[in-house]
Structure formats: C-alpha cells, structure tokens
Write an enzyme that holds these catalytic residues in place. Structure first.
Site, mmCIF file in Angstrom:
data_model
loop_
_atom_site.group_PDB
_atom_site.id
_atom_site.type_symbol
_atom_site.label_atom_id
_atom_site.label_comp_id
_atom_site.label_asym_id
_atom_site.label_seq_id
_atom_site.Cartn_x
_atom_site.Cartn_y
_atom_site.Cartn_z
ATOM 1 N N LEU A 229 1.003 -1.223 -0.096
ATOM 2 C CA LEU A 229 0.012 0.099 0.015
ATOM 3 C C LEU A 229 0.855 1.151 0.141
ATOM 4 C CD1 LEU A 229 -2.871 1.378 0.246
ATOM 5 C CD2 LEU A 229 -2.576 1.275 2.626
ATOM 6 N N ASP A 230 0.672 1.885 -1.039
ATOM 7 C CA ASP A 230 1.251 3.345 -1.122
ATOM 8 C C ASP A 230 2.839 3.475 -1.169
ATOM 9 O OD1 ASP A 230 -1.200 4.740 -1.299
ATOM 10 O OD2 ASP A 230 -1.316 5.019 0.972
ATOM 11 N N GLU A 231 3.461 2.383 -1.533
ATOM 12 C CA GLU A 231 4.779 1.987 -1.668
ATOM 13 C C GLU A 231 5.496 1.570 -2.873
ATOM 14 O OE1 GLU A 231 6.389 -0.286 1.481
ATOM 15 O OE2 GLU A 231 5.276 0.602 3.276
#
Length: 286
Positions: A229-231
């Site tokens: 997530l979001d990486e």
C-alpha cells in the site's frame, strides 16, 4: 505533398555494458529513421542501463518492420524493450470517489488536448461526479462496493478494463485500496496520487493532524500501484512551504493544487513513455 514521417519511441533496459548506445543508433539509422530525442542512464547500484529514444520514420517503416530489423540488436544485448507508435494514443480510465479536484483538473487538461491520451471512461464507487463527467460526454460507470462486496466490485472493474482495452488506470483520489490480485494483474498500468505526509499521518484527516503537529512542508506523491500500500515506484513529487499562520483548510487547498499538478505530470511522463521501472524505483527521462 510528401507524407508526414511517423514518430516512434523506443524504451529499453539491460545489463550495462559498452556499445549499447552505438548499436541502438546504428540500427535506427540503418532503417532510414532519424533520432530526434535520446536519453540514457546507467544505474551504478543495480548495474542496469536504461534508454529512451524518440525517432521519426518514413511511411514505409511500420512498427512490425522496425521490430524485425531491431531484433538482432535487442537479442544480442538481451534488451527488455518496447516500441511505441505515437500515432496511437493510450486508452485511459479514471477512478474517483467523492473528492473531485484531481478529476476536474484531468477533465480540463483532456478537453484542451494537453495530455496525449484517449480518455475512455470514468469509474466511481459513488454517484457524486456523474453529472460532471457526463457533461464532458464521457461514460460514467457506477460500481459501488457496499452492494456487491469488494471481490465482485473488482471483478466488474477488471471486466471494464478488459472490455474497453484500457492501457492506463488513474486513481484520482479513489478512496479504495486495490486488492493484491488486482494490483498484480494491472502492474505498471495504475497510477495513484496521495499527500506526502505518509507514513507520518495515515488514515483520516491527515491535513488536520499535520496542522496540529505544525508541519512546514506539504506535498503530493504520484506512484505506480503495487501490492504494498502506497509504496509503489514513485514517478513524481512536489512540495510547498506552509507556516504557523495557515489554517488546516488553507493547507488542504494548497495540498489539492499540488496533487493536481503532480498527478498530471506523472500521467504525462507515463503517456510519453518517459518512465522506466528500476526495481522499487523509477527512471524518469524528462
């Protein structure tokens, strides 16, 4: 009048070694094509070489014929490569929830031809943006999560992606986390935008909590979506300075402007084939 030359973009990566640039340039020239833009980068950390070449070709050269002529060089250097015909615009789908600032910005940029794309449709898990989207003459697909459940909703979304032959999915403040399966299925084809406070202020009301903490910089990050997530690999970022005199609402307004600009730049870089993925990072030839 003579026919206009065709424009192509060649992107490639491989293990770094001598002679790559010369071999690529000679192959392009041998097919009566002319290089108009070229950029390359050798990553000392990974030992990988990255290159983007834009070139014009006579009308007698097709994508298939160029690929045949280039194949011996690509095989010899073990290129991971792609050839893009710039006369074919990528087909784009936008996903949005209730916040419409990024969507509005992209709709305007699309209406004036600022982004080299064919905007096919907009998908949302809410109805709020229907009138705005249909006012642009675009299809609006309402796929609620709560009625059908996450798995069924994503199955319907993926069916739309396949049916509409979508090349790029843009999450324009789409407030749903894509499943690992969907992220992997669309790897390298989904761009997300979010504020740059992460990982400090996760979850709800990030600007309010950042205001309470007294931050001096706010910004936005656009990245490819991965299972983490979001990486995913970062494409573009920007920041603005703020100070003690600004309210949380003023910070939100500044943040939205940054999100608009960062997302639009990331999409443009992707559509122009300027982004090459380098492990967990990206090489962006501006």
């Amino acid at each position: 009048m003579p026919a206009e030359p065709v424009r192509f973009v060649l992107t490639l990566s491989c293990e770094d070694r001598r002679g790559i640039v010369a071999a690529v340039a000679n192959s392009i020239a041998s097919q009566d094509c002319n290089i108009v833009e070229s950029a390359q980068y050798g990553d000392p950390d990974s030992g990988r070489f990255f290159m983007r070449v834009s070139f014009s070709a006579p009308t007698s050269v097709t994508r298939a014929s160029f690929e045949r002529g280039f194949l011996p060089v690509a095989t010899g250097y073990n290129f991971d490569w792609q050839l893009h015909d710039l006369t074919v615009k990528p087909r784009v789908m936008i996903l949005v929830s209730k916040m419409g600032h990024c969507l509005n910005d992209l709709l305007y940029r699309n209406s004036i031809g600022q982004l080299p794309m064919e905007l096919v449709s907009v998908v949302s898990n809410h109805e709020q943006m229907r009138r705005r989207v249909e006012g642009e003459g675009l299809p609006y697909h309402f796929l609620p999560v709560e009625d059908a459940g996450k798995e069924a909703q994503e199955a319907a979304l993926l069916a739309l992606v396949d049916k509409e032959r979508i090349d790029l999915v843009v999450l324009a403040r789409y407030m749903q986390v894509l499943s690992n399966e969907l992220s992997q299925r669309l790897s390298g084809r989904v761009i997300n935008i979010h504020h740059s406070f992460l990982p400090s202020f996760k979850g709800a009301r990030p600007y309010q909590r950042a205001h309470e903490r007294g931050v001096k910089l706010i910004g936005a990050t656009a990245h490819y979506v991965t299972a983490e997530l979001d990486e995913g690999p970062i494409i573009e970022q920007d920041v603005a300075r703020v100070d003690h005199s600004m309210s949380a609402e003023e910070m939100i307004a500044i943040g939205r402007d940054i999100e608009n600009a960062v997302l639009a730049r990331a999409i443009k870089f992707h559509l122009e084939h300027r982004v090459l993925i380098n492990g967990s990072r990206t090489v962006v030839f501006r």
